[in-house]
Write an enzyme that holds these catalytic residues in place. Structure first.
Site, PDB file in Angstrom:
ATOM      1  N   HIS A   1      -5.942   2.973  -3.501  1.00 50.89           N
ATOM      2  CA  HIS A   1      -5.862   3.098  -2.046  1.00 50.89           C
ATOM      3  C   HIS A   1      -6.386   4.469  -1.646  1.00 50.89           C
ATOM      4  O   HIS A   1      -5.969   5.039  -0.661  1.00 50.89           O
ATOM      5  CB  HIS A   1      -4.401   2.905  -1.597  1.00 50.89           C
ATOM      6  CG  HIS A   1      -4.229   2.682  -0.126  1.00 50.89           C
ATOM      7  ND1 HIS A   1      -5.052   1.878   0.622  1.00 50.89           N
ATOM      8  CD2 HIS A   1      -3.299   3.168   0.759  1.00 50.89           C
ATOM      9  CE1 HIS A   1      -4.647   1.859   1.875  1.00 50.89           C
ATOM     10  NE2 HIS A   1      -3.566   2.659   1.998  1.00 50.89           N
TER      11      HIS A   1
ATOM     12  N   ASP B   1       0.824  -1.211   0.000  1.00 51.68           N
ATOM     13  CA  ASP B   1       0.000   0.000   0.000  1.00 51.68           C
ATOM     14  C   ASP B   1       0.861   1.265   0.000  1.00 51.68           C
ATOM     15  O   ASP B   1       2.074   1.221   0.207  1.00 51.68           O
ATOM     16  CB  ASP B   1      -0.905   0.037   1.246  1.00 51.68           C
ATOM     17  CG  ASP B   1      -1.976  -1.036   1.214  1.00 51.68           C
ATOM     18  OD1 ASP B   1      -1.993  -1.830   0.227  1.00 51.68           O
ATOM     19  OD2 ASP B   1      -2.780  -1.107   2.161  1.00 51.68           O
ATOM     20  N   ASP B   2       0.148   2.373  -0.224  1.00 56.16           N
ATOM     21  CA  ASP B   2       0.662   3.741  -0.049  1.00 56.16           C
ATOM     22  C   ASP B   2       1.657   4.177  -1.120  1.00 56.16           C
ATOM     23  O   ASP B   2       2.150   5.305  -1.072  1.00 56.16           O
ATOM     24  CB  ASP B   2       1.321   3.946   1.334  1.00 56.16           C
ATOM     25  CG  ASP B   2       0.357   3.722   2.505  1.00 56.16           C
ATOM     26  OD1 ASP B   2      -0.858   3.521   2.203  1.00 56.16           O
ATOM     27  OD2 ASP B   2       0.787   3.728   3.649  1.00 56.16           O
TER      28      ASP B   2
ATOM     29  N   HIS C   1       3.926  -2.242   2.852  1.00 62.13           N
ATOM     30  CA  HIS C   1       3.841  -0.912   2.232  1.00 62.13           C
ATOM     31  C   HIS C   1       5.090  -0.641   1.403  1.00 62.13           C
ATOM     32  O   HIS C   1       6.188  -1.035   1.787  1.00 62.13           O
ATOM     33  CB  HIS C   1       3.683   0.178   3.310  1.00 62.13           C
ATOM     34  CG  HIS C   1       2.419   0.079   4.103  1.00 62.13           C
ATOM     35  ND1 HIS C   1       2.254  -0.782   5.166  1.00 62.13           N
ATOM     36  CD2 HIS C   1       1.233   0.749   3.988  1.00 62.13           C
ATOM     37  CE1 HIS C   1       1.033  -0.661   5.667  1.00 62.13           C
ATOM     38  NE2 HIS C   1       0.407   0.285   4.967  1.00 62.13           N
TER      39      HIS C   1
ATOM     40  N   HIS D   1      -5.388   8.879   1.148  1.00 57.76           N
ATOM     41  CA  HIS D   1      -5.325   8.071   2.350  1.00 57.76           C
ATOM     42  C   HIS D   1      -6.196   8.584   3.491  1.00 57.76           C
ATOM     43  O   HIS D   1      -5.851   8.524   4.668  1.00 57.76           O
ATOM     44  CB  HIS D   1      -3.860   7.934   2.831  1.00 57.76           C
ATOM     45  CG  HIS D   1      -3.582   6.625   3.521  1.00 57.76           C
ATOM     46  ND1 HIS D   1      -3.828   6.419   4.874  1.00 57.76           N
ATOM     47  CD2 HIS D   1      -3.070   5.464   3.068  1.00 57.76           C
ATOM     48  CE1 HIS D   1      -3.475   5.186   5.200  1.00 57.76           C
ATOM     49  NE2 HIS D   1      -3.004   4.587   4.113  1.00 57.76           N
TER      50      HIS D   1
END
Ligand code: NI
Length: 646
Positions: free
Chosen positions: A481, A431-432, A575, A485
């Site tokens: 995602h 993620d991210d 991540h 965020h």
């Protein structure tokens, strides 16, 4: 001329000339037709050897009065005398012989050049020699030679001479004809017919002469053909195409086809009714099948729009299923059987009275979440509107609201992934990103030849487009995602829309990759977020193993978090953005090897979902779009389960 001579001639020549005043003649030639009479006078029946008739019986002469008209007529001179076995009924052979001889003479008289007529004339002279010519016979041809001049030629001699003459003629006219009998005969026939017509017209100038021979009349049959083939000549009439046999054959064929078609359309077939074999005519209706089966069923009632009975037993007579499929009530009468069906009959359904629709209401679908545990949420069923009609019965006058189209709610299913066939599958998710670390992750994944899934932030894709492109070009799966965020469960409808829509669009704009799959930040998601997503996403993915790499716990702890408690269908959270990822880069190979050493295979989220047959195929793609006929709901069903992840 003596009386004996008269008897002799009478007996040897055509007997029984028209006995004027005498007894009725039986001679087929003896009729009123002047043509036939004339022909009879010219009849040149080949005579047998001279004197053959001297000792013959004379039954006819004994009954004729000497000197009478009949007697004189009988004594008329003849070119050729013939011995007959039955004077009154000349045989076919005798008639043919006579025709041949006459034809030969006529042909010679008309066509043979003078210098070539000698043999024929000699034959004629011989044939006619000795025949006196009474003064009463004024019709006799003038060229007839006198009798008693020379021995008579035999019929064979006459025929031979005639044929020889014909042969010479056609050799002279056209040598080719000698080798073309059909052409020669055709010419001969035409000549004879022409001559015949000329004679008839001379005799009866006012009579219309048919331009062709009379069918069936031996006179117009061509002697040559009779001789050559030994059968009757082909008259022009017999050459006509006779269509009757073909027509009859066609009619018979049509009749046969009709009979076969009728039999096929009325053949008996077998159907199964309530596990019993029943024979019926093909294309029988269900009612006929029911009658044939002898099964008894009760009819339904006629009911009002409210369901109240108006008339008992006035509903549908029966109900039926064919091969397990129910037949609509309005199709019962028109449904027929072809044979082989498995039919079950039941009591008839109620029949609703006719009604008017006085109002229509559209029913909107609602969002309903099902399932309380599991790593993925996905659209199990898209929402569609329903219809409620307000119906007023024409007979009962009553009014009722009736659902005419059932509404279809949107169903979001939460469940864990359970690969079938004992597959040991695990999915890595990052993620991210993307970020400056993404390339290092991709290098490691390429080194191990495995695929993973990257959930990227919209603003990060905008900042690291090349990294995002490489994720796609390396064959990894890509999901959103959100844009930046935010925790979706704390956002209103518009904010959720702003987090989802632009991020999906950014990924597609930069990489060309289309996705409707989301990793919700912090894992937070509930039915309200789904309601606010408005159909932009089809799948949201949680995890089963959190590496807690965001805590930067050290490589060993990170590996431990990602590899403890292994099971198939696991989803590991790591991540590739959001801070220093050096520990991840060191831990990743160890995590991969640990799972692989345990017998697991790394796959993308899509492939992991595909391993679970409970998940619809269209959802597993990760990019399913809302169908055009679907409607996104505006409210959450009260039946929705509480499965929120705060
Ligand atoms: Ni995150």
């Amino acid at each position: 001329m003596s009386q004996g001579n008269q008897h002799q001639h009478r007996n040897q020549s055509q007997p029984s000339r028209p006995a004027q005043g005498g007894r009725p003649s039986t001679n087929p030639y003896d009729d009123a037709d002047p043509i036939r009479v004339r022909r009879t006078h010219h009849q040149s029946i080949p005579a047998p050897a001279s004197g053959a008739g001297q000792g013959a019986a004379q039954p006819e002469s004994a009954r004729l009065v000497p000197g009478s008209a009949a007697q004189r007529h009988v004594q008329a001179p003849r070119r050729v005398e013939v011995q007959r076995t039955n004077a009154h009924h000349p045989s076919v052979e005798q008639r043919r012989a006579a025709l041949r001889s006459e034809s030969a003479q006529r042909t010679n008289a008309q066509a043979v050049p003078q210098q070539r007529r000698a043999p024929q004339q000699a034959a004629q002279a011989g044939a006619g020699r000795g025949a006196a010519r009474p003064a009463s016979q004024g019709k006799q041809p003038a060229q007839r030679p006198p009798r008693h001049q020379a021995p008579k030629p035999t019929p064979q001699q006459i025929e031979a001479a005639r044929r020889e003459e014909l042969r010479r003629q056609y050799h002279e006219v056209s040598p080719d004809r000698a080798y073309a009998p059909s052409a020669r005969r055709s010419t001969e026939r035409a000549e004879r017919q022409y001559a015949s017509q000329q004679r008839r017209q001379e005799k009866h100038p006012d009579r219309h002469v048919r331009p062709r021979p009379i069918p069936g009349d031996d006179y117009f049959r061509t002697p040559d053909v009779v001789f050559e083939r030994g059968t009757q000549a082909q008259s022009p009439v017999t050459k006509r195409v006779n269509h009757a046999p073909a027509i009859i054959a066609c009619l018979v064929a049509l009749a046969i086809v009709g009979v076969v078609a009728y039999a096929w359309m009325h053949r008996t077939v077998q159907v199964t009714v309530d596990d019993k074999q029943v024979n019926v005519v093909v294309n029988s209706t269900l009612e006929q099948v029911l009658d044939a089966s002898g099964q008894k069923v009760s009819p339904g009632n006629l009911v009002a729009v409210t369901g109240d009975v108006i008339t008992p037993s006035d509903g549908h007579a029966f109900s039926a299923t064919i091969n397990g499929n129910a037949v609509d009530d309005d199709q019962l009468a028109s449904t027929t059987v072809k044979g082989g069906e498995d039919i079950k009959f039941g009591n008839g359904d109620d029949r609703t009275e006719d009604y008017d629709v006085v109002n229509t209401t559209t029913v909107q679908p609602q969002l309903k979440m099902e399932g309380t545990e599991g790593s993925v949420f996905y659209v199990k069923q898209w929402g569609k509107t329903g219809t409620i009609e307000t119906r007023k019965g024409k007979q009962s006058g009553k009014t009722a609201d009736v659902t005419s189209v059932d509404v279809q709610d949107l169903i979001i299913q939460r469940q864990g992934i359970a690969p079938d066939n004992d597959q040991k599958l695990v999915a890595l998710t990052f993620d991210d990103g993307p970020s400056q670390y993404t390339d290092k992750y991709l290098d490691i994944l390429d080194q191990y030849g495995i695929k993973a899934t990257f959930f990227e932030l919209g603003q990060q894709v905008d900042e690291y487009p090349d990294a995002a492109k490489r994720v796609v070009s390396d064959g990894m799966q890509l999901g959103s995602h959100t844009w930046d965020h935010k925790q979706l469960t704390k956002l209103n409808e518009q904010q959720v829309s702003d987090e989802l829509g632009p991020s999906f669009q950014k990924i597609q704009d930069v990489t060309g990759y289309q996705t409707t799959m989301l990793r919700q930040p912090y894992g937070s998601i509930n039915d309200k977020v789904w309601l606010y997503s408005k159909g932009t996403m089809s799948v949201s993915v949680f995890w089963t193993h959190d590496s807690e790499d965001w805590k930067v716990p050290g490589v060993d702890k990170l590996v431990s978090n990602a590899t403890k408690d292994m099971f198939t269908g696991a989803i590991i959270l790591m991540h590739d953005g959001g801070g220093n990822r050096d520990e991840d880069v060191q831990a990743l190979p160890q995590i991969i090897e640990a799972w692989q050493n345990a017998g697991y295979q790394f796959v993308t989220i899509s492939d992991l979902m595909k391993s679970d047959p409970r998940i619809p195929d269209e959802v597993t793609s990760g990019d399913e779009q809302m169908p055009s006929d679907a409607v996104w709901p505006t409210e959450i069903s009260k039946d929705s389960t509480s499965n929120a992840i705060p």
